[in-house]
Write an enzyme that holds these catalytic residues in place. Sequence first.
Site, mmCIF file in Angstrom:
data_model
loop_
_atom_site.group_PDB
_atom_site.id
_atom_site.type_symbol
_atom_site.label_atom_id
_atom_site.label_comp_id
_atom_site.label_asym_id
_atom_site.label_seq_id
_atom_site.Cartn_x
_atom_site.Cartn_y
_atom_site.Cartn_z
ATOM 1 N N GLY A 154 0.833 -1.188 0.000
ATOM 2 C CA GLY A 154 0.000 0.000 0.000
ATOM 3 C C GLY A 154 0.872 1.243 0.000
ATOM 4 O O GLY A 154 2.053 1.201 0.347
ATOM 5 N N CYS A 155 0.281 2.377 -0.377
ATOM 6 C CA CYS A 155 1.051 3.615 -0.492
ATOM 7 C C CYS A 155 1.520 4.121 0.873
ATOM 8 O O CYS A 155 2.712 4.403 1.064
ATOM 9 C CB CYS A 155 0.244 4.680 -1.226
ATOM 10 S SG CYS A 155 -1.449 4.883 -0.636
ATOM 11 N N TYR A 156 0.606 4.230 1.828
ATOM 12 C CA TYR A 156 1.014 4.681 3.162
ATOM 13 C C TYR A 156 2.037 3.737 3.804
ATOM 14 O O TYR A 156 3.046 4.193 4.356
ATOM 15 C CB TYR A 156 -0.211 4.801 4.076
ATOM 16 C CG TYR A 156 -1.078 6.016 3.859
ATOM 17 C CD1 TYR A 156 -0.561 7.306 3.951
ATOM 18 C CD2 TYR A 156 -2.437 5.885 3.590
ATOM 19 C CE1 TYR A 156 -1.375 8.419 3.769
ATOM 20 C CE2 TYR A 156 -3.252 6.989 3.410
ATOM 21 C CZ TYR A 156 -2.723 8.261 3.501
ATOM 22 O OH TYR A 156 -3.536 9.361 3.330
ATOM 23 N N THR A 158 4.264 1.950 2.415
ATOM 24 C CA THR A 158 5.578 2.123 1.793
ATOM 25 C C THR A 158 6.355 3.233 2.484
ATOM 26 O O THR A 158 7.528 3.071 2.826
ATOM 27 C CB THR A 158 5.430 2.434 0.289
ATOM 28 O OG1 THR A 158 4.855 1.293 -0.362
ATOM 29 C CG2 THR A 158 6.781 2.725 -0.351
ATOM 30 N N GLN A 322 6.566 10.770 -1.375
ATOM 31 C CA GLN A 322 6.565 9.944 -2.584
ATOM 32 C C GLN A 322 5.361 10.337 -3.427
ATOM 33 O O GLN A 322 4.444 11.019 -2.945
ATOM 34 C CB GLN A 322 6.485 8.453 -2.249
ATOM 35 C CG GLN A 322 5.141 8.026 -1.673
ATOM 36 C CD GLN A 322 5.015 6.533 -1.445
ATOM 37 O OE1 GLN A 322 5.928 5.770 -1.626
ATOM 38 N NE2 GLN A 322 3.839 6.091 -1.017
#
Length: 360
Positions: A154-156, A158, A322
Amino acid sequence: MSKIHVAIIGGTGYTGVELIRLLSCHPYVSISHLTSRSEKGRKVSEIFPNLHGVCDIVYSDMTDDVMDEIGKVCDVVFFATPHGVAMNHTPRLIAQGVKVIDLGADFRLQDLGEFGAWYALEHTCPDVLTKAVYGLPEIHRKQIKSAQVIANPGCYPTTAILGLKPVIDVQNGADKPLILPNIIIDAKSGVSGAGRHAKVNLLYGELSENFSVYGVASHRHSPEINQGIHVFLKSKFTQKVRFVPHLVPMIRGMFSSIHLTLTDDGKVLNWQEIFEKAYEHEYFVDVLAKGLLPDTRSVRASNRLKIAVHQDDEVLTVLVVQDNLVKGASGQAIQNMNILCGFDERCGLGVDFGGCAVVP
């Protein structure tokens, strides 16, 4: 080097379109199939004019016949679909020798109880789940090389896991804790992180000139962050995370501020030096020089994740930015594919390595 053939299942969402943008310029990839139930029969460039001349493939429906054809001709299949889709098709694909990279959550959480509790779904292929590799290259590069199924993070998580990795690694080698147990992650994301669909709170009139919090202590990425700390980083000390995500009025970008309280043993360490050494060989993780601060604009459309470290007596703050659609999703998926297929890890993800800068 000959090209591999790939398919993107769910090619009209933000992450699916980002995959098309990047893979269309990858020197060793040919996109053979794109699926979309809502846009079947239409060219990509009809829906996304920025991709005119870059990709003119026609979307097909995700029928059994199409999936059978994909299984016969593709080397890698990306699922950029809602949760619950990938796990229903992955067993058949891997039985045909296809490698699967899922950008959804179907294979991220190894604990079936956690998965059911957070996603309200019964996992349909737990045997495949146990073999899936969590695709964070900076942690699992070796395992990714031989994986059949890769769970794209997931983005968070990462930003959280990579932001905490140097701290946890150093603490694991110490006799005493270097930070107090409570970790606070104050995170912000652009609206594209919520997906490409209509919701009242995502309308321009609601989002513009607004700043809001959501999922306090109940966001689905919370168990994934905890899994990263306790399972993948193997923290030998108890760590409790308070993760608070916010929605900010921008399209793409993510900024996570991680606040840690240092013990007396942690205060005396040079954390700037520790972070620089931890990521000195990682092309996609950029630790900024002391005194410099990151911003989301500096990583727009890039697979680079930038980290700044600020140490003030007993408080250590790790600042991580990011692009949530690239390193936080599609770019990281391609980074995983490159490792899996033996390509240069940077291939297709930068100007010098076949990057494509057609950004919507």
